[in-house]
Design a protein around this motif. Structure first.
Motif, mmCIF file in Angstrom:
data_model
loop_
_atom_site.group_PDB
_atom_site.id
_atom_site.type_symbol
_atom_site.label_atom_id
_atom_site.label_comp_id
_atom_site.label_asym_id
_atom_site.label_seq_id
_atom_site.Cartn_x
_atom_site.Cartn_y
_atom_site.Cartn_z
ATOM 1 N N ILE A 135 -7.517 5.882 -6.361
ATOM 2 C CA ILE A 135 -6.499 5.748 -5.315
ATOM 3 C C ILE A 135 -6.235 7.151 -4.778
ATOM 4 O O ILE A 135 -5.946 8.067 -5.566
ATOM 5 C CB ILE A 135 -5.200 5.147 -5.877
ATOM 6 C CG1 ILE A 135 -5.435 3.722 -6.385
ATOM 7 C CG2 ILE A 135 -4.100 5.140 -4.790
ATOM 8 C CD1 ILE A 135 -4.219 3.104 -7.082
ATOM 9 N N THR A 194 -4.018 9.417 -2.115
ATOM 10 C CA THR A 194 -2.876 9.428 -1.185
ATOM 11 C C THR A 194 -2.591 10.868 -0.781
ATOM 12 O O THR A 194 -2.811 11.803 -1.563
ATOM 13 C CB THR A 194 -1.606 8.899 -1.882
ATOM 14 O OG1 THR A 194 -1.453 9.597 -3.122
ATOM 15 C CG2 THR A 194 -1.681 7.406 -2.134
ATOM 16 N N THR A 195 -2.129 11.043 0.460
ATOM 17 C CA THR A 195 -1.680 12.371 0.898
ATOM 18 C C THR A 195 -0.234 12.233 1.345
ATOM 19 O O THR A 195 0.059 11.437 2.248
ATOM 20 C CB THR A 195 -2.556 12.914 2.042
ATOM 21 O OG1 THR A 195 -3.890 13.059 1.564
ATOM 22 C CG2 THR A 195 -2.059 14.294 2.482
ATOM 23 N N LYS A 196 0.648 12.965 0.681
ATOM 24 C CA LYS A 196 2.081 12.882 0.981
ATOM 25 C C LYS A 196 2.719 14.205 0.584
ATOM 26 O O LYS A 196 2.315 14.806 -0.413
ATOM 27 C CB LYS A 196 2.689 11.738 0.127
ATOM 28 C CG LYS A 196 3.996 11.191 0.658
ATOM 29 C CD LYS A 196 4.350 9.859 -0.016
ATOM 30 C CE LYS A 196 4.934 10.054 -1.396
ATOM 31 N NZ LYS A 196 5.388 8.775 -2.022
ATOM 32 N N THR A 233 -2.455 16.045 -1.818
ATOM 33 C CA THR A 233 -3.439 14.950 -1.875
ATOM 34 C C THR A 233 -3.645 14.616 -3.345
ATOM 35 O O THR A 233 -4.036 15.489 -4.129
ATOM 36 C CB THR A 233 -4.764 15.341 -1.211
ATOM 37 O OG1 THR A 233 -4.540 15.466 0.205
ATOM 38 C CG2 THR A 233 -5.837 14.266 -1.439
ATOM 39 N N PRO A 259 0.833 -1.210 0.000
ATOM 40 C CA PRO A 259 0.000 0.000 0.000
ATOM 41 C C PRO A 259 0.866 1.257 0.000
ATOM 42 O O PRO A 259 1.822 1.357 0.745
ATOM 43 C CB PRO A 259 -0.819 -0.130 1.285
ATOM 44 C CG PRO A 259 -0.315 -1.300 2.018
ATOM 45 C CD PRO A 259 0.556 -2.089 1.103
ATOM 46 N N GLU A 260 0.503 2.199 -0.939
ATOM 47 C CA GLU A 260 1.315 3.392 -1.090
ATOM 48 C C GLU A 260 1.272 4.188 0.222
ATOM 49 O O GLU A 260 0.231 4.288 0.871
ATOM 50 C CB GLU A 260 0.708 4.228 -2.229
ATOM 51 C CG GLU A 260 1.701 5.133 -2.901
ATOM 52 C CD GLU A 260 1.080 5.780 -4.141
ATOM 53 O OE1 GLU A 260 0.248 5.125 -4.817
ATOM 54 O OE2 GLU A 260 1.388 6.948 -4.386
ATOM 55 N N GLU A 261 2.417 4.786 0.532
ATOM 56 C CA GLU A 261 2.495 5.576 1.772
ATOM 57 C C GLU A 261 1.395 6.650 1.753
ATOM 58 O O GLU A 261 1.176 7.297 0.739
ATOM 59 C CB GLU A 261 3.872 6.239 1.784
ATOM 60 C CG GLU A 261 4.235 6.970 3.053
ATOM 61 C CD GLU A 261 5.457 7.859 2.804
ATOM 62 O OE1 GLU A 261 6.269 7.491 1.923
ATOM 63 O OE2 GLU A 261 5.535 8.929 3.425
ATOM 64 N N GLY A 262 0.704 6.812 2.838
ATOM 65 C CA GLY A 262 -0.311 7.872 2.943
ATOM 66 C C GLY A 262 -1.581 7.565 2.188
ATOM 67 O O GLY A 262 -2.388 8.447 1.941
ATOM 68 N N ARG A 263 -1.762 6.259 1.806
ATOM 69 C CA ARG A 263 -2.953 5.918 1.011
ATOM 70 C C ARG A 263 -4.193 5.886 1.896
ATOM 71 O O ARG A 263 -4.187 5.348 2.985
ATOM 72 C CB ARG A 263 -2.744 4.549 0.341
ATOM 73 C CG ARG A 263 -3.899 4.156 -0.567
ATOM 74 C CD ARG A 263 -3.549 3.004 -1.480
ATOM 75 N NE ARG A 263 -4.729 2.532 -2.194
ATOM 76 C CZ ARG A 263 -4.673 1.630 -3.189
ATOM 77 N NH1 ARG A 263 -3.496 1.114 -3.550
ATOM 78 N NH2 ARG A 263 -5.770 1.216 -3.809
ATOM 79 N N HIS A 264 -5.270 6.494 1.392
ATOM 80 C CA HIS A 264 -6.529 6.544 2.145
ATOM 81 C C HIS A 264 -7.328 5.275 1.841
ATOM 82 O O HIS A 264 -7.421 4.845 0.695
ATOM 83 C CB HIS A 264 -7.375 7.749 1.706
ATOM 84 C CG HIS A 264 -6.699 9.083 1.889
ATOM 85 N ND1 HIS A 264 -7.374 10.211 2.284
ATOM 86 C CD2 HIS A 264 -5.406 9.465 1.738
ATOM 87 C CE1 HIS A 264 -6.532 11.240 2.358
ATOM 88 N NE2 HIS A 264 -5.336 10.801 2.038
#
Ligand SMILES: CCCCC/C=C/CC(=O)SCCNC(=O)CCNC(=O)[C@H](O)C(C)(C)COP(=O)(O)OP(=O)(O)OC[C@H]1O[C@@H](n2cnc3c(N)ncnc32)[C@H](O)[C@@H]1OP(=O)(O)O
Length: 360
Positions: free
Chosen positions: A109, A111-113, A117, A97-102
């Motif tokens: 998909i 993600t916040t990184k 967002t 799972p991608e880092e910061g994935r909601h």
């Protein structure tokens, strides 16, 4: 070589365990061959035009004519075995799972990184076509992105397409008595979807990684920066679909491109290259596909380090003058589309799309 009943049944079993979806076209072929093998030539009454799925299946079966049951059994088994041999040898490891994935999204998909967002359309097998669930998930993701601690939000596509627009299956499987309700519900959903773009409070960047069709193109007028790969194209085939513009494009695109270019684009289905879209003001900058992601994300990370509140209030200044107008345009466009979706012009265009798909 005759296929025994046992091998025919084995093929049916193998089909149930295919990992990769063979796609509508192949599924129609399999359906037709199965019916021909088990019941002989098509003996069912022809479904009504509105029942697109049943009609496509009937067409597929009927097109086999008098093919014998033995030959149908053999073709079925051969087709299944070709699908089985095309299966990936080893199931790819689930990507970590991608880092910061909601959590809680199926068609996108999120993600916040690094203060960004990212909302990624994630139906690559369907060219990121937007079905009802995806409209609702994008609405929710943008509403949450507007309130989270990110500085900017980004929209992009997974796979070779940015998005092929409205999923035309949204119009299928509708009983004639339900058509009016389908159009009303669609207009409510569309109005909310466009509304969340109008109201988005932070800089919204579109990273157009590939071809874009229909509504993902029209809402670009409500995005703040549009970066495109040079393999992206921009197409709004509204009149050939018997439909009409949405996403406030009927108001914003003439302002952005001028009436002459906007008319050619929105009325006459002209497809634009990324360079043309940039020359006409719809796209901010075009990048070579080979360096697109690297160059664009380096910029976005720099933007995301800028003062968040300054960006938000400045965007507010840039957009507030037109907000009431945009709400009115969105309402009007949705009203017109409600009528369009019930028109023969639109229904025939959708039927043609699926019939072309069903050609065996
Ligand atoms: C709530 C309602 C809101 C409505 C808002 C109104 C919006 C207006 C619009 O968005 S209008 C634009 C609608 N989109 C289209 O008309 C595009 C239709 N698709 C195509 O023309 C082609 O698929 C393509 C040119 C995008 C890509 O062609 P290509 O040959 O490269 O790939 P395939 O056609 O084989 O596509 C792969 C599979 O994906 C399915 N698919 C692609 N786009 C759509 C779509 N928009 N709707 C439904 N399905 C789509 C395609 O059928 C293939 O599926 P299969 O593998 O199962 O056959």
């Amino acid at each position: 070589m005759q296929v025994s009943q046992k091998d025919f049944e084995k093929a049916q079993e193998q089909l149930k365990h295919l990992k990769k979806d063979p796609g509508n076209e192949t599924k129609l072929k399999l359906y037709a061959l199965f019916k021909q093998a088990t019941e002989g030539p098509c003996n069912a009454p022809k479904p009504g035009m509105m029942d697109f799925v049943k009609k496509a299946k009937w067409d597929a079966w009927n097109s086999l004519g008098n093919l014998s049951q033995d030959d149908a059994r053999q073709k079925y088994a051969e087709l299944v075995s070709s699908l089985v041999s095309a299966e990936p040898a080893v199931q790819k490891e689930e990507a970590s799972p991608e880092e910061g994935r909601h959590d809680g999204y199926e068609t996108i998909i999120v993600t916040t990184k690094n203060n960004i967002t990212k909302i990624m359309f994630n139906r690559p097998d369907k060219k990121n076509a937007i079905n009802h669930k995806m409209y609702r998930e994008i609405i929710r993701a943008l509403q949450e992105a507007g309130k989270d601690d990110s500085t900017i939000a980004v929209i992009t596509g997974n796979g070779d397409y940015y998005s092929s627009g409205n999923d035309l299956n949204n119009f299928t499987n509708v009983q004639p008595s339900e058509m009016k309700k389908m159009a009303e519900d669609g207009a409510v959903l569309l109005k909310e979807f466009v509304g969340v773009f109008i109201d988005f409070p932070k800089p919204l960047i579109a990273v157009v990684n590939g071809p874009a069709v229909g509504i993902p193109v029209t809402v670009l007028g409500l995005c703040d920066v549009i970066y495109a790969s040079d393999r992206a194209t921009f197409h709004t085939p509204f009149s050939q679909l018997g439909q009409s513009p949405e996403g406030c494009s009927s108001y914003l695109f003439p302002k952005i491109m001028g009436f002459a270019k906007a008319n050619e684009f929105l009325l006459f289905n002209k497809k634009l290259t990324a360079a043309e879209a940039c020359a006409q003001g719809l796209v901010t900058e075009v990048f070579p596909d080979s360096t697109f992601q690297k160059e664009v994300w380096a910029r976005l990370e720099a933007y995301a380090n800028l003062p968040k509140n300054s960006l938000a209030v400045s965007k507010q200044l840039l957009r507030s003058v037109e907000k009431e107008k945009l709400y009115a345009v969105n309402s009007e466009e949705c009203e017109v589309l409600k009528e369009r979706w019930l028109s023969d012009e639109c229904i025939n265009a959708i039927v043609n799309f699926f019939q072309k798909k069903a050609k065996l």
